[in-house]
Design a protein around this motif. Structure first.
Motif, PDB file in Angstrom:
ATOM      1  N   VAL A  13       0.841  -1.203   0.000  1.00 55.02           N
ATOM      2  CA  VAL A  13       0.000   0.000   0.000  1.00 55.02           C
ATOM      3  C   VAL A  13       0.874   1.251   0.000  1.00 55.02           C
ATOM      4  O   VAL A  13       0.611   2.208  -0.734  1.00 55.02           O
ATOM      5  N   THR A  52      -8.586   3.424  -0.263  1.00 51.61           N
ATOM      6  CA  THR A  52      -8.898   2.056   0.157  1.00 51.61           C
ATOM      7  C   THR A  52      -9.933   2.138   1.266  1.00 51.61           C
ATOM      8  O   THR A  52     -10.102   3.180   1.891  1.00 51.61           O
ATOM      9  N   SER A  82     -13.805  -5.277   1.162  1.00 51.12           N
ATOM     10  CA  SER A  82     -12.907  -4.132   1.072  1.00 51.12           C
ATOM     11  C   SER A  82     -12.708  -3.764  -0.391  1.00 51.12           C
ATOM     12  O   SER A  82     -13.061  -4.516  -1.295  1.00 51.12           O
ATOM     13  N   ALA A  97     -10.207  -1.013  -3.230  1.00 51.94           N
ATOM     14  CA  ALA A  97      -9.145  -0.044  -3.508  1.00 51.94           C
ATOM     15  C   ALA A  97      -9.490   0.632  -4.831  1.00 51.94           C
ATOM     16  O   ALA A  97      -9.926  -0.021  -5.778  1.00 51.94           O
TER      17      ALA A  97
END
Length: 108
Positions: free
Chosen positions: A26, A38, A71, A73
């Motif tokens: 990241v 994110t 999740s 990104a």
């Protein structure tokens, strides 16, 4: 081009090694200007359906949790091929699982 990468439920539980390696990834993507945002998503939620002027709301949890996005990104790349390569790097760290890569349309 902006892309949304998702991580669906059903992946391995994170441990210290995963946190450390993902943190480095990241950081690298952020410094390179590729990673825009994110975030994680709660497993609970509401599903909204609109049909014929009628709005229906159904609260989760959902029976097919493997399809639930946990999740995401948002990345900016020159091409879809580059987004796929970044996704390959992500999955090499994460291990088994599944997700999607979708182009994001909107203001640049």
């Amino acid at each position: 081009m902006r892309f949304l990468m998702t991580l669906n439920a059903g992946v391995r539980e994170p441990d210290e090694a995963l946190y450390a390696e993902m943190g480095r990834f990241v950081d690298e993507m952020s410094r390179a200007g590729v990673l825009i945002a994110t975030g994680g998503l709660a497993m609970e939620g509401s599903h909204v359906t609109a049909s014929g002027g009628k709005i229906t709301v159904v609260d989760g949890p959902y029976p097919e949790t493997k399809e639930t996005i946990v999740s995401f990104a948002v990345i900016e790349t020159a091409s879809k091929d580059e987004a796929i390569e970044i996704s390959r790097r992500f999955w090499a760290i994460q291990g088994d699982g599944e997700g999607d890569i979708r182009q994001v349309y909107g203001p640049e």
